[in-house]
Design an enzyme around this catalytic site. Structure first.
Site, PDB file in Angstrom:
ATOM      1  N   GLU A 198      12.096 -13.993   5.038  1.00 17.82           N
ATOM      2  CA  GLU A 198      10.750 -14.469   4.707  1.00 17.82           C
ATOM      3  C   GLU A 198      10.885 -15.591   3.673  1.00 17.82           C
ATOM      4  O   GLU A 198      11.954 -15.815   3.093  1.00 17.82           O
ATOM      5  CB  GLU A 198       9.843 -13.343   4.179  1.00 17.82           C
ATOM      6  CG  GLU A 198       8.378 -13.791   4.091  1.00 17.82           C
ATOM      7  CD  GLU A 198       7.344 -12.654   4.079  1.00 17.82           C
ATOM      8  OE1 GLU A 198       7.740 -11.480   4.126  1.00 17.82           O
ATOM      9  OE2 GLU A 198       6.145 -12.985   4.025  1.00 17.82           O
ATOM     10  N   ASP A 206       2.704 -14.760   5.268  1.00 14.55           N
ATOM     11  CA  ASP A 206       1.399 -14.208   5.635  1.00 14.55           C
ATOM     12  C   ASP A 206       0.301 -15.079   5.024  1.00 14.55           C
ATOM     13  O   ASP A 206       0.572 -16.166   4.521  1.00 14.55           O
ATOM     14  CB  ASP A 206       1.299 -12.759   5.136  1.00 14.55           C
ATOM     15  CG  ASP A 206       1.467 -12.689   3.622  1.00 14.55           C
ATOM     16  OD1 ASP A 206       1.762 -13.734   2.991  1.00 14.55           O
ATOM     17  OD2 ASP A 206       1.294 -11.595   3.045  1.00 14.55           O
ATOM     18  N   HIS A 225      10.539 -16.033   8.722  1.00 14.13           N
ATOM     19  CA  HIS A 225       9.418 -15.115   8.964  1.00 14.13           C
ATOM     20  C   HIS A 225       8.178 -15.765   8.352  1.00 14.13           C
ATOM     21  O   HIS A 225       7.853 -15.543   7.184  1.00 14.13           O
ATOM     22  CB  HIS A 225       9.734 -13.768   8.309  1.00 14.13           C
ATOM     23  CG  HIS A 225       8.656 -12.742   8.468  1.00 14.13           C
ATOM     24  ND1 HIS A 225       8.608 -11.866   9.520  1.00 14.13           N
ATOM     25  CD2 HIS A 225       7.572 -12.453   7.706  1.00 14.13           C
ATOM     26  CE1 HIS A 225       7.548 -11.076   9.398  1.00 14.13           C
ATOM     27  NE2 HIS A 225       6.899 -11.412   8.300  1.00 14.13           N
ATOM     28  N   ASP A 275      19.668 -15.085  11.224  1.00 18.64           N
ATOM     29  CA  ASP A 275      18.453 -15.908  11.240  1.00 18.64           C
ATOM     30  C   ASP A 275      17.452 -15.305  12.230  1.00 18.64           C
ATOM     31  O   ASP A 275      17.301 -15.788  13.341  1.00 18.64           O
ATOM     32  CB  ASP A 275      18.863 -17.337  11.630  1.00 18.64           C
ATOM     33  CG  ASP A 275      17.694 -18.304  11.597  1.00 18.64           C
ATOM     34  OD1 ASP A 275      16.626 -17.950  11.051  1.00 18.64           O
ATOM     35  OD2 ASP A 275      17.867 -19.415  12.125  1.00 18.64           O
TER      36      ASP A 275
END
Ligand code: NAG
Ligand code: NAG
Ligand code: NAG
Ligand code: NAG
Length: 559
Positions: free
Chosen positions: A529, A210, A476, A520
């Site tokens: 992540e 993020d 991610h 995956d």
């Protein structure tokens, strides 16, 4: 007559199968798809209106595209449903279209068709050429790393892991990127990050997949990376990575300095998890508000203040220039031990000892540094109390202790980012071994955990993106899941089943579950992540192993 037709038929068959073989080869080898140019097919025209279509047979999967069109005459009022206009020439003959957010993904073997209607000038309906530019991936290459020539043979190329881990941190950079940025798919971002009264808070690292900038894990990551560099500088020097490493940790240190805006004021976060996580796209295109949060005397946060002080002290030891911030810090072992190293003032060592938490360590992470603390306290005091806690901790952590193990040999502290906890303790084991505590046993245990992450596991796969055998391809991670700028990026890119268009070199993913099972899957932020804090002790531990190999001190763990 018949004979000739047969010959032509056979030739055609050979030609067709060659084409098939070529296109199959292209898919298998994933040929870099060159720009394709086709003629517009004029479907119909009436008065001054025309309807036309461009069709591109695709040999590779694409996740973003641009269509450049040249018309024979000036055209206007073009309507179409696949893209947004990116450029139109004033003479109305040249147009550039960028795929709409939901129209970027196309599979190899299909045809990408863009149909449009418009108005032309003059008496003759237009002809046109269209060039499709594939904006899916980058052409990033990682130069072969320098492997020191006189060193022990190692199962994995530690120097390559170091090089790539440094690249991972480079991909996490926020702010205005320098000219020597090595990540072709990253650009300037979050240029308006600021505190109260407009104080500049640009820079630093995005936390994980993020784009929030969290001061605590960022500062922890810098401290852990600097620690590895201070202990095992040769590993960086001899693999040609020292300058990259210095640049790497200077980036967040410069940011942390900015965050310390007044004597009793420290910004500890920019960005808000809620809106940030509600956005899937690259940081270059974020538009949500990015509030900043600070700690002050009335709103204290000794953890983050202490970690920032530790990072500054570690930065001071690396650069002998980063200024130190030591106001707030009076109740933390970890900050104290780093300030002691930087200043050699006995009061900080005393502080560290006073706030030492005795007993076996739960583990090591950005919010629990007890294990780091006892390793450094033992280093500076040789007091057996600290040694006993180290020994007890590894008694608990090694096989037969209290920490559960996966069948494949991973010390399994917690599900979320399981590999990170194992390699974090691997780093402490290497540090303790250097202090003379059961060197062979501790090093072999550390090697077992690091090697699990690098590929020695029941899945036979590397958990480091872009390294080793069958590494994760769908971390991610927002920005590496996006096509090249300026193609749009959104939730389609998150759910895309294909690999991330950019290889996020060097990132350690969360890792498998307690049964060594891992998929995956980009949507799985528990197992897949990546984060600044995951890579920190990991990279330092790899530097430790490389340094042991350089010094011919890697143990033979089979005997
Ligand atoms: C299309 O027009 C642009 C702008 O005038 C020009 O740069 C480009 O070379 C042209 N391409 C083709 C295929 O004619
Ligand atoms: C996203 O950012 C890039 C780089 O700054 C820019 O070229 C592009 O136009 C932006 N796209 C959108 C939709 O804002
Ligand atoms: C060793 O450390 C412990 C815990 O901080 C302390 O109580 C003890 O006095 C120390 N021993 C010596 C000899 O300094
Ligand atoms: C992993 O590799 C080993 C040794 O080459 C092999 O025996 C094993 O079957 C492999 N496991 C998987 C899951 O591919």
């Amino acid at each position: 007559m018949f004979g000739n037709s047969l010959k032509i038929y056979i030739l055609l068959c050979i030609f067709k199968s060659t084409l098939v073989i070529l296109s199959v080869l292209c898919v298998v080898l994933s040929c870099a798809s060159a720009d394709q140019t086709v003629q517009m097919k004029l479907l119909q025209h009436w008065d001054n209106n025309f309807e036309g279509q461009f069709s591109f047979p695709l040999q590779t999967n694409i996740v973003g595209w641009e269509l450049k069109m040249n018309f024979s005459v000036s055209v206007s009022n073009i309507q179409q449903w696949d893209g947004d206009w990116y450029y139109q020439s004033p003479d109305g003959r040249y147009y550039v279209l960028l795929n709409k957010d939901t129209k970027g993904l196309h599979a190899a073997g299909t045809t990408l068709t863009v149909r449009m209607m418009g108005v032309f000038s003059g008496n003759t309906a237009p002809s046109a050429t269209g060039t499709l530019v594939d904006l899916s991936g980058d052409s990033q290459t990682v130069p072969p790393v320098h492997v020191p020539n006189s060193m022990q043979h190692t199962q994995y190329n530690y120097a390559e892991v170091l090089e790539k881990s440094i690249l991972f941190y480079e991909a996490q950079r926020s702010g205005k990127l320098p000219a020597n940025n090595r990540i072709p798919w990253r650009g300037d971002s979050a240029l308006h990050d600021q505190g109260d009264n407009g104080v500049d808070l640009t820079g630093g690292w995005y936390d994980a997949g993020d784009h929030v900038k969290f001061g605590l894990p960022m500062a922890y990551s810098v401290t852990m990376l600097a620690w590895g560099l201070l202990e095992w500088k040769q590993a960086y020097e001899q693999s040609g990575q020292l300058q990259y490493m210095l640049d790497s940790i200077k980036w967040p240190l410069d940011y942390l300095l900015k965050c310390h805006t007044a004597e009793h004021e420290l910004y500890v976060q920019v960005g808000d998890g809620g809106p940030d996580h509600g956005y899937w796209g690259r940081p270059e295109n974020m538009t949500m508000a990015r509030p900043s949060f600070k700690i002050t005397e009335s709103k204290p946060g000794s953890d983050v203040a202490g970690e920032t002080a530790a990072a500054m002290a570690a930065g001071y030891l690396v650069f002998t220039s980063v200024s130190k911030s030591n106001d707030y810090v009076d109740d933390l072992c970890w900050a104290g031990i780093w300030l002691y190293q930087a200043t050699k003032e006995a009061k900080y060592l005393h502080d560290a000892e006073t706030h030492y938490q005795p007993g076996s360590a739960w583990g090591l992470s950005w919010d629990d540094k007890q294990a780091g603390c006892f390793a450094l306290l033992y280093k500076f005091t040789h007091n057996n109390t600290y040694k006993e806690d180290i020994v007890q901790t590894f008694h608990d952590w090694m096989p037969g202790g209290t920490i559960p193990y996966s069948p494949g040999g991973l010390a399994f502290r917690l599900q979320w980012g399981a590999l990170r906890y194992a390699v974090n303790m691997g780093l402490i084991a290497l540090m303790a071994a250097d202090l003379g505590i059961s060197p062979k046993q501790y090093r072999c245990w550390a090697i077992s955990q690091f090697h699990y992450a690098l590929g020695s596991n029941p899945q036979n796969r590397s958990y480091v993106v872009g390294f080793g055998n069958n590494p994760p391809q769908r971390p991610h991670h927002r920005s590496s899941s996006c096509p090249m700028i300026p193609a749009p990026c959104g939730w389609d890119e998150q759910t895309n089943t294909g690999p991330n268009p950019h290889v996020l070199y060097g990132a350690l993913v969360g890792g498998p579950d307690q049964n060594d099972v891992y998929v995956d899957d980009r949507k799985d932020y528990v197992k897949n992540e990546v984060a600044c804090d995951y890579n920190a002790a990991f990279q330092s531990g790899i530097a430790g192993l490389l340094e042991l190999a350089i010094r011919n001190q890697l143990p033979d763990c089979q005997h």
